[in-house]
Design a protein around this motif. Structure first.
Motif, PDB file in Angstrom:
ATOM      1  N   UNK A 204       0.846   0.637  -4.808  1.00  0.00           N
ATOM      2  CA  UNK A 204       1.334   1.863  -5.644  1.00  0.00           C
ATOM      3  C   UNK A 204       0.833   3.256  -6.163  1.00  0.00           C
ATOM      4  N   UNK A 205      -0.128   2.513  -7.179  1.00  0.00           N
ATOM      5  CA  UNK A 205      -0.850   3.078  -8.264  1.00  0.00           C
ATOM      6  C   UNK A 205      -1.942   3.584  -7.113  1.00  0.00           C
ATOM      7  N   UNK A 206      -2.316   2.572  -6.877  1.00  0.00           N
ATOM      8  CA  UNK A 206      -4.105   3.564  -5.915  1.00  0.00           C
ATOM      9  C   UNK A 206      -4.013   4.465  -4.482  1.00  0.00           C
ATOM     10  N   UNK A 207      -2.410   3.961  -3.985  1.00  0.00           N
ATOM     11  CA  UNK A 207      -2.376   4.925  -2.939  1.00  0.00           C
ATOM     12  C   UNK A 207      -0.919   5.693  -2.485  1.00  0.00           C
ATOM     13  N   UNK A 208      -0.376   5.691  -3.784  1.00  0.00           N
ATOM     14  CA  UNK A 208       0.686   6.360  -3.465  1.00  0.00           C
ATOM     15  C   UNK A 208       1.339   7.989  -3.823  1.00  0.00           C
ATOM     16  N   UNK A 209       2.116   8.642  -3.993  1.00  0.00           N
ATOM     17  CA  UNK A 209       2.646   9.636  -4.268  1.00  0.00           C
ATOM     18  C   UNK A 209       1.811   9.892  -5.479  1.00  0.00           C
TER      19      UNK A 209
END
Length: 212
Positions: free
Chosen positions: A207-212
């Motif tokens: 969620x933090x590294x690849x989320x929008x």
């Protein structure tokens, strides 16, 4: 998404492990995000001594050692079981309780003995002992310049005896996750991976590294 968070992007990532199974599992989780995962073992990196007293400390030790030695962003995990009535033990010593001979490697660990040790200590507290427990997983990302990020996952539950089930490993046969009646070792691996402590930690990382 916090704009100040340092993000991986696509590219190579060292997984700070010498365990082929763990490399395969983590690689599969990160493949959809364009990450090419390499193991510390395949790069010939030494395994650092895990001298930390917390999961966070040990995960950081491993991630930082791999990042410094390889010059590539590295990911390490540290996980274990904490039992409320035992003041959080075995904690970072979860694997150590399954004693092994130095020449036997991971396969030499006696997990049944470890489960029996936990149960024996609980029995000393009497029949009404609090049997609540939790599996913890900490993922540590470390960049070669020293920056790092931490993601913590947890699977709350309780302990049962005797052990049940043939799936999983470690303490899975005596751990009943919250909201279920089966032990982790009675739950099919694909289903367990959706509710495990490692799944919780990875969901936060993604969620933090690849989320929008």
């Amino acid at each position: 998404m916090n704009g100040n968070v340092r993000r991986l992007g696509s590219g190579s990532l060292v997984i700070a492990t010498h365990n082929a199974g763990k490399l395969k599992e983590i690689s599969a989780l990160l493949a959809p995000y364009g990450m090419k995962c390499l193991s510390a073992g395949s790069l010939g990196l030494a395994e650092p001594e895990e001298t930390g007293r917390t999961f966070v400390a040990n995960a950081l030790i491993k991630a930082r050692a791999a990042a410094e030695a390889s010059g590539i962003v590295s990911l390490a995990d540290d996980s274990g079981l904490s039992v409320a009535a035992l003041e959080g033990r075995p904690g970072v010593y979860t694997a150590d309780w399954a004693e092994r001979q130095w020449f036997e490697g991971e396969a030499g660990r006696d997990w049944y003995m470890a489960m029996g040790k936990v149960e024996g200590l609980l029995a000393e507290h009497g029949a009404d002992v609090d049997r609540s427990a939790a599996f913890h997983c900490v993922l540590a990302l470390a960049w070669p310049d020293g920056e790092h990020a931490i993601y913590e996952g947890i699977a709350p539950g309780s302990l049962t005896w005797p052990p049940r089930g043939n799936f999983g490993f470690g303490y899975d046969p005596v751990f009943v996750p919250e909201g279920r009646t089966e032990t982790f070792a009675e739950i099919a691996p694909d289903e367990k991976h959706l509710i495990s402590h490692r799944a919780d930690a990875f969901a936060k990382l993604v969620a933090e590294q690849f989320g929008d």
